[in-house]
Design a protein around this motif. Structure first.
Motif, PDB file in Angstrom:
ATOM      1  N   ASP A   1     -12.097   7.497  -6.529  1.00 18.40           N
ATOM      2  CA  ASP A   1     -12.375   6.135  -6.993  1.00 18.40           C
ATOM      3  C   ASP A   1     -13.862   5.811  -6.905  1.00 18.40           C
ATOM      4  O   ASP A   1     -14.381   5.012  -7.694  1.00 18.40           O
TER       5      ASP A   1
ATOM      6  N   ILE B   1      -6.646  -3.821  -1.303  1.00 17.03           N
ATOM      7  CA  ILE B   1      -6.698  -2.445  -0.819  1.00 17.03           C
ATOM      8  C   ILE B   1      -6.892  -2.382   0.691  1.00 17.03           C
ATOM      9  O   ILE B   1      -6.519  -1.411   1.341  1.00 17.03           O
TER      10      ILE B   1
ATOM     11  N   TRP C   1      -4.897  10.221   1.433  1.00 17.60           N
ATOM     12  CA  TRP C   1      -5.437   9.015   0.797  1.00 17.60           C
ATOM     13  C   TRP C   1      -6.954   9.073   0.659  1.00 17.60           C
ATOM     14  O   TRP C   1      -7.535   8.461  -0.237  1.00 17.60           O
TER      15      TRP C   1
ATOM     16  N   ILE D   1       0.774   8.824  -5.402  1.00 15.95           N
ATOM     17  CA  ILE D   1      -0.436   9.052  -6.198  1.00 15.95           C
ATOM     18  C   ILE D   1      -1.117  10.336  -5.763  1.00 15.95           C
ATOM     19  O   ILE D   1      -1.419  11.209  -6.585  1.00 15.95           O
ATOM     20  N   THR D   2      -1.369  10.468  -4.475  1.00 17.55           N
ATOM     21  CA  THR D   2      -2.157  11.598  -3.993  1.00 17.55           C
ATOM     22  C   THR D   2      -1.395  12.912  -4.046  1.00 17.55           C
ATOM     23  O   THR D   2      -2.014  13.982  -4.027  1.00 17.55           O
TER      24      THR D   2
ATOM     25  N   ALA E   1      -8.007  10.011  -2.829  1.00 20.02           N
ATOM     26  CA  ALA E   1      -7.984   8.933  -3.823  1.00 20.02           C
ATOM     27  C   ALA E   1      -9.232   8.076  -3.715  1.00 20.02           C
ATOM     28  O   ALA E   1      -9.830   7.681  -4.722  1.00 20.02           O
TER      29      ALA E   1
ATOM     30  N   PHE F   1      -6.941   1.052   6.033  1.00 22.61           N
ATOM     31  CA  PHE F   1      -6.123   1.371   4.867  1.00 22.61           C
ATOM     32  C   PHE F   1      -4.678   1.491   5.323  1.00 22.61           C
ATOM     33  O   PHE F   1      -4.394   2.250   6.264  1.00 22.61           O
TER      34      PHE F   1
ATOM     35  N   LEU G   1      -5.696   3.578  -9.845  1.00 19.14           N
ATOM     36  CA  LEU G   1      -6.680   3.413  -8.778  1.00 19.14           C
ATOM     37  C   LEU G   1      -7.727   2.371  -9.102  1.00 19.14           C
ATOM     38  O   LEU G   1      -8.565   2.049  -8.259  1.00 19.14           O
TER      39      LEU G   1
ATOM     40  N   THR H   1       1.383  -1.392  -9.644  1.00 17.37           N
ATOM     41  CA  THR H   1       2.438  -0.529 -10.165  1.00 17.37           C
ATOM     42  C   THR H   1       3.399  -1.275 -11.089  1.00 17.37           C
ATOM     43  O   THR H   1       3.558  -0.920 -12.245  1.00 17.37           O
TER      44      THR H   1
ATOM     45  N   ARG I   1       0.975   4.974  -2.637  1.00 21.24           N
ATOM     46  CA  ARG I   1      -0.260   5.722  -2.405  1.00 21.24           C
ATOM     47  C   ARG I   1       0.004   7.196  -2.171  1.00 21.24           C
ATOM     48  O   ARG I   1      -0.714   8.064  -2.666  1.00 21.24           O
ATOM     49  N   ARG I   2       1.035   7.523  -1.390  1.00 16.79           N
ATOM     50  CA  ARG I   2       1.283   8.943  -1.153  1.00 16.79           C
ATOM     51  C   ARG I   2       1.833   9.629  -2.396  1.00 16.79           C
ATOM     52  O   ARG I   2       1.612  10.819  -2.588  1.00 16.79           O
TER      53      ARG I   2
ATOM     54  N   GLU J   1       3.278  -0.268  -0.702  1.00 17.57           N
ATOM     55  CA  GLU J   1       1.928   0.189  -1.032  1.00 17.57           C
ATOM     56  C   GLU J   1       1.691   1.590  -0.474  1.00 17.57           C
ATOM     57  O   GLU J   1       1.130   2.460  -1.155  1.00 17.57           O
TER      58      GLU J   1
END
Length: 853
Positions: free
Chosen positions: A210, A326, A203, A113-114, A206, A350, A287, A744, A110-111, A106
Motif C-alpha cells: 500500500d 485501518i 499483514w 487478502i494477504t 499488505a 493494526f 487496500l 468489502t 485482511r488475512r 476486518e
C-alpha cells in the motif's frame, strides 16, 4: 305440466349499498397494512437483533481459556481499551481477544487478502486480486519470516492467536459480526478458520504494498516514453526542487548521488508493462489507493521551541478511508513493569497484529511517514517457452501451481512462473502473456517477453521483531537498535523522549543498484542490472538533536544531493513539509494545541502560484463574477469556502484541457490525479506560454492564456450547474465529500450500504495541503485518501497527549463506537489520550475482567 317457481331468481341477494363494499375494502386494506407492519416490525426486530448480536461484552467478567491470571480491560467513553496484565503472555492474549471482540471481520478479510483467498469469500470478481497476491507469494514469505523471528516474538504471536481463537470458540456467524450474516447469502456455510501467528505476520506485506509507489512510477514513465519524446516525459516528472524546500535532515557529505540510465529497450514492452500495471492496480480496490499522494505528516520539536520546555511529536498518516478505520487505538500495560513484564505502551495498532505500531511508552515516542524509496524493480525478461535468458544462457523458469477456490464457482488453477529476479507479474492477466512478441526493439528478435517484480518486501525479514523492540525502547540507542530490524515498508521515523531529545531515522531495506535509479524498468537478461546488496543501516539517514530544534517529514526529500547513496529519485513534493516548517518557525513557543492547528492547516500552495495568472487573464460575464471569488483569497480551503470550490473546479478543468486527452486518448494510461506532481508540472509550464501542453486541438485553443480562460469558463459552467447560479453560495465541502465505506461489502446493495457505510460529509483541505484530503482530478472531487488518524504526544505530561481515529474503535455497525470519532475528526478535534494508570482509571467508562477459564 304445471310451471315451477324460479328458485334461482328467488335466491339472488339484494344488492348491498356501495358504502358496505367500501367499508369492507377499507377493512381489508387496513388488515393488509397491519400484516405488513407486523412483518416489517418482525423484520426490523430481526435485523436489529442480528446487528446487536455481535456487540461484545465490555463490562463485568468473562472466563477466557489460556489466561494465567486475571486481565483488566478498561475502556473510555470512545470504547478505546487499555489492557492491564501480569505477564506478556496474558497481555498479548488479551490483545488478541479484544481485537477479535471489536474487529474480527476486518481481521478475517485482511488475512484472506494477504493469503490470496478473497475469492473464497466474495466470488469470481476477486480472482485477479488473489492471483496477483499468490503470484507475489505474500503468505509464503510471511511463513518464512515467522521462522526467522526471535523466540519472544513468536511467543507473543502465539499468545495473540490464542486470544483470537478463544473468542472464536465462543462466537460464530453473526455473533462475530453482522457482515457474516450478509456473507451467508453470498457464501453459505462459510466458517472462519482458527487464527495463526502467520496470519498476523502477513499483514505487513499488505502495508508495504500500500505504501509502495515504485511500480506505478516505473510503468507510467516507461509507457509514456514509448510514445512521447524524452524531454516531454521529463517535464511530466519534474526533478525535486531542493532550492525551494528544506530536506528532513542535514547534509551528510560532499559526495554526489549516483546517476543511472535504467531505460534500456523499454518501448518493446509497453504491452507487458501495461499488463503488470493492471495486475498491480487490482489490489487498490481492497487496500485503497497506492503510491503517489499517499503519504503522511510527522514532525517533532524540541523543548527550545515549546512552552513547557519539553518535546512535542505530531503524526497523521495518510491512507485510503475505510469503515472501520485501518487503525485501532489501544494501551498495553504490565501492572508491575519490570524484567518479567516490561511492556507499558500505548498508541495505534493494526487489528490482527499484536503490539503497537505508532505511539509511545514511558520513555520514548515515535511517529511514521512513508519514505517511498525505490525498493522495487520491474525486470523485462526474454522468455522462450519454459526458459528465460540471463547473461547469454537460457535458464529454466521456476514454476508452481496455485489453486484459487472461488465461492459459487469452480476453482481456478494458475501457474506462477519466476525468474531469478522474482515472479512474473505480467502473467497474472492472461490477455498479455505473450506481450512483446512484436519484436520492436532493434536487435531483439520476436518472442515472448514478460515482466518480473523484485521487491524488498518479498525478502524475508524480521520487521515484526522491530514492533516489539520499539515498545521496549528506553532511549535513542535502543530505539535505533529496534529500528534496525525494520525492513519493509521502509519509513521515516520521528522520535522524541522523556529526556528531551528529538531524532530522525530511516530504517528499511534500501537496494544498492549496479545500474539504474529505480525510475524505469530494467533489462533482466544481463547481470549488469542486478542489485549489489542493501545499504547498511549505519549509512541510512539519521540525526539527533538538530540545532534548529525540529525535524519535519511529509514525504519530501530526506537529504540534499550531497548524500552519497540513492534512496529514490521520486520524492514527494515539498509543499506540505515546507508549510509545516514555516508554521513551526512562525509559531513562537508551541504547545499541543498549536501542533493540532498545524495539522489542520489548509493553505494550497498551488493556488498561491496559479491564482495570480488567473486574475490577469480577461474573462467576461458570469465567469468574471465567479473569478472575483479569488480576489483577496488567502488560499486556504475550509469546507465552507466559495473561493476554494471555484479554484479547484478551475484546476480540474485545466488539467482536462492540458493533459487528460493527450495522455490517455490513444496513449498509455496515465492517472492525471492533480496532486503534488501536477502542481510542479503546471508551475513549470506557466513559464512556457507556448508549450504544446497549452494547445488543445479539440477546443481550438492555442497558448497559455487561452487555456486558462477556457478552464475558468468551464469551471463556472460546471459549478453553476452543480451548486447554483450564485457563486457566493458555492461551498468547497459540497464538492469535496468524504464517504467512509466498508471495504468489502460497502459497495453492495443499497440496504447493505446503508448498514455498513456512513453518509458523505464535506471536508476541508486537499492534496499537498497539510490537512491532506486527496481527490482525483481526473475523476471526481470525492475524497480518496485522508489523515487516517491524528496524534500529538506531549512530553510535558503524557496524559495531556491527544489523539483521534478516523471512525471509531468498533467494527460493528451501529455500535456506539462504530463511528463516534468521525464527527470529531471532521471538525479537526481530538480526544484525551490517558496513559498513567490513574488517568486511565479516571477516564474509564467500562471495566471488563478476563479471568482464566
Amino acid at each position: 305440466m304445471a310451471s315451477t317457481p324460479d328458485t334461482a331468481a328467488e335466491t339472488v341477494p339484494p344488492a348491498r349499498p356501495r358504502s358496505t363494499w367500501l367499508r369492507r375494502l377499507r377493512i381489508t386494506a387496513w388488515c393488509l397494512v397491519v400484516v405488513l407492519v407486523v412483518v416489517a416490525s418482525a423484520a426490523g426486530l430481526f435485523v436489529t437483533w442480528t446487528v446487536r448480536n455481535s456487540f461484545p461484552t465490555t463490562d463485568g467478567e468473562l472466563a477466557v481459556p489460556g489466561l494465567r491470571a486475571p486481565v483488566e480491560v478498561l475502556r473510555d467513553q470512545y470504547g478505546v481499551p487499555q489492557v492491564y496484565a501480569d505477564n506478556p503472555h496474558d497481555l498479548f492474549l488479551a490483545q488478541g481477544y479484544t481485537h477479535a471482540q471489536d474487529r474480527f471481520w476486518e481481521m478475517d478479510v485482511r488475512r484472506h487478502i494477504t493469503a490470496g483467498r478473497l475469492s473464497e469469500l466474495f466470488g469470481a470478481d476477486q480472482v485477479t486480486v488473489d492471483a496477483t497476491v499468490r503470484t507475489m507469494g505474500w503468505r509464503r514469505v510471511a511463513e518464512q519470516e515467522y521462522g526467522m523471528l526471535s523466540a519472544s516474538t513468536r511467543e507473543h504471536l502465539q499468545a495473540y492467536a490464542d486470544g483470537v481463537n478463544a473468542y472464536l470458540a465462543e462466537h460464530s456467524g453473526s455473533e462475530l459480526s453482522v457482515e457474516y450474516a450478509v456473507l451467508g447469502v453470498i457464501t453459505p456455510g462459510y466458517v472462519p478458520e482458527q487464527w495463526t501467528p502467520v496470519d498476523s505476520v502477513a499483514w505487513l506485506k499488505a502495508m508495504a504494498w500500500d505504501l509502495s509507489g515504485t511500480v506505478t512510477y516505473q510503468t507510467r514513465r516507461a509507457m509514456l516514453s514509448a510514445s512521447l519524446p524524452a524531454d516531454t516525459v521529463a517535464r511530466l516528472f519534474p526533478e525535486y526542487d531542493y532550492s525551494r524546500w528544506e530536506p528532513s535532515v542535514p547534509a551528510a557529505s560532499d559526495a554526489t548521488v549516483p546517476q543511472g540510465a535504467g531505460r534500456a529497450e523499454k518501448a518493446a514492452f509497453t504491452a507487458a508493462l501495461d499488463n503488470a500495471a493492471d495486475a498491480a492496480s487490482s489490489l487498490d480496490g481492497v487496500l485503497g489507493p497506492r503510491g503517489q499522494g499517499i503519504g503522511s505528516n510527522a514532525w517533532v520539536v524540541s523543548g527550545k521551541l515549546t512552552k513547557s520546555g519539553k518535546p512535542l511529536l505530531a503524526n497523521d498518516p495518510h491512507l485510503g478511508p475505510a469503515m472501520p478505520s485501518i487503525w485501532y487505538q489501544m494501551g498495553l500495560h504490565c501492572r508491575s513493569v519490570g524484567q518479567e513484564c516490561p511492556f507499558d505502551v500505548s498508541g495505534f495498532t493494526f487489528s490482527g497484529m499484536p503490539g503497537v505500531v505508532i505511539g509511545h511508552n514511558r520513555h520514548v515516542s515515535w511517529g511514521l511517514t512513508n519514505l517511498d524509496p525505490a525498493v522495487t524493480d520491474l525486470y523485462l525478461e526474454r522468455v522462450t517457452g519454459s526458459t528465460y535468458e540471463y547473461d547469454g544462457v537460457q535458464k529454466p523458469l521456476e514454476t508452481r501451481q496455485e489453486v484459487i477456490k472461488v465461492a459459487g464457482a469452480q476453482p481456478r488453477t494458475i501457474t506462477v512462473r519466476s525468474t531469478g529476479h522474482g515472479p512474473l507479474l505480467s502473467d497474472v492477466v492472461d490477455r498479455l502473456k505473450n506481450a512483446g512478441a512484436q519484436g520492436r526493439v532493434p536487435g531483439v528478435e520476436a518472442g515472448e517477453h514478460a515482466v518480473a517484480i523484485k521487491w524488498t518486501a518479498l525478502q524475508p525479514a524480521r520487521t515484526l521483531d522491530a514492533v516489539f523492540q520499539l515498545a521496549l525502547a528506553r532511549d535513542w540507542t535502543s530505539f535505533r537498535e529496534a529500528a534496525s530490524l525494520f525492513a519493509a515498508p521502509a519509513q521515516n521515523m520521528l522520535y522524541a523522549d522523556r529526556e528531551g531529545h528529538i531524532g530522525y531515522q530511516v530504517p528499511g531495506l534500501i537496494p544498492v543498484r549496479k545500474q539504474g535509479d529505480g525510475r524505469f524498468p530494467v533489462p533482466g537478461w544481463t547481470s549488469a542490472t542486478e542489485w549489489a546488496g542493501y545499504l547498511p543501516f549505519e549509512q541510512l539517514p539519521s540525526a539527533l538533536d538538530p540545532a534548529g530544534g525540529y525535524f519535519v517529514n511529509a514525504n519530501n526529500a530526506v537529504t540534499d544531493p550531497s548524500y552519497p547513496h540513492l534512496i529514490t529519485k521520486d520524492w514527494g513534493d515539498g509543499n506540505r513539509s515546507q508549510r509545516i516548517t514555516d508554521l513551526i518557525k512562525q509559531g513562537g513557543k508551541l504547545d499541543a494545541a498549536a501542533m493540532q492547528r498545524i495539522q489542520l492547516d489548509t493553505r494550497n500552495a498551488n493556488a498561491a502560484n496559479l491564482t495570480p495568472h488567473l486574475l490577469r487573464v480577461p474573462v467576461e460575464g458570469d465567469t468574471a463574477k465567479a473569478r472575483d471569488l479569488l480576489r483577496g483569497w488567502d488560499f486556504t480551503q475550509p469546507a465552507d469556502s466559495a473561493a476554494a470550490a471555484y479554484f479547484n473546479a478551475v484546476w480540474r478543468n485545466l488539467l482536462q484541457l492540458m493533459f487528460v486527452d493527450k495522455l490517455t486518448n490513444g496513449a498509455p494510461k496515465v492517472d492525471v490525479d492533480g496532486g503534488g506532481q501536477w502542481f510542479e508540472v503546471v508551475r513549470d509550464l506557466l513559464n512556457r506560454p507556448d508549450d504544446d501542453f497549452w494547445h488543445n486541438a479539440k477546443r481550438a485553443l492555442t497558448g497559455r492564456d487561452a487555456v486558462l480562460r477556457a478552464a475558468m469558463d468551464d469551471a463556472n459552467a460546471e459549478l453553476r450547474d452543480r451548486l447554483g447560479a450564485d457563486p457566493a453560495a458555492w461551498r468547497w465541502g459540497d464538492l469535496h465529500q468524504l464517504t467512509v465505506r466498508n471495504q468489502t461489502l460497502g459497495t453492495g446493495p443499497a440496504p447493505v450500504q446503508w448498514l455498513l457505510n456512513r453518509e458523505p460529509g464535506g471536508v476541508a483541505g486537499g492534496p499537498a495541503t497539510v490537512n491532506a484530503t486527496g481527490w482525483n482530478a481526473k475523476k471526481t472531487y470525492q475524497v480518496n485518501w485522508v489523515p487516517s488518524m491524528r496524534m500529538v504526544v506531549d512530553w510535558a505530561d503524557l496524559d495531556a497527549s491527544r489523539w483521534v481515529n478516523l471512525t471509531g474503535a468498533s467494527g460493528h455497525a451501529f455500535d456506539d463506537h462504530y463511528d463516534d470519532q468521525l464527527p470529531l475528526w471532521q471538525r479537526g478535534e481530538t480526544t484525551a489520550w490517558p496513559f498513567s494508570r490513574d488517568a486511565v482509571t479516571a477516564a474509564a467508562r467500562q471495566h471488563l475482567t478476563l479471568k482464566p477459564a
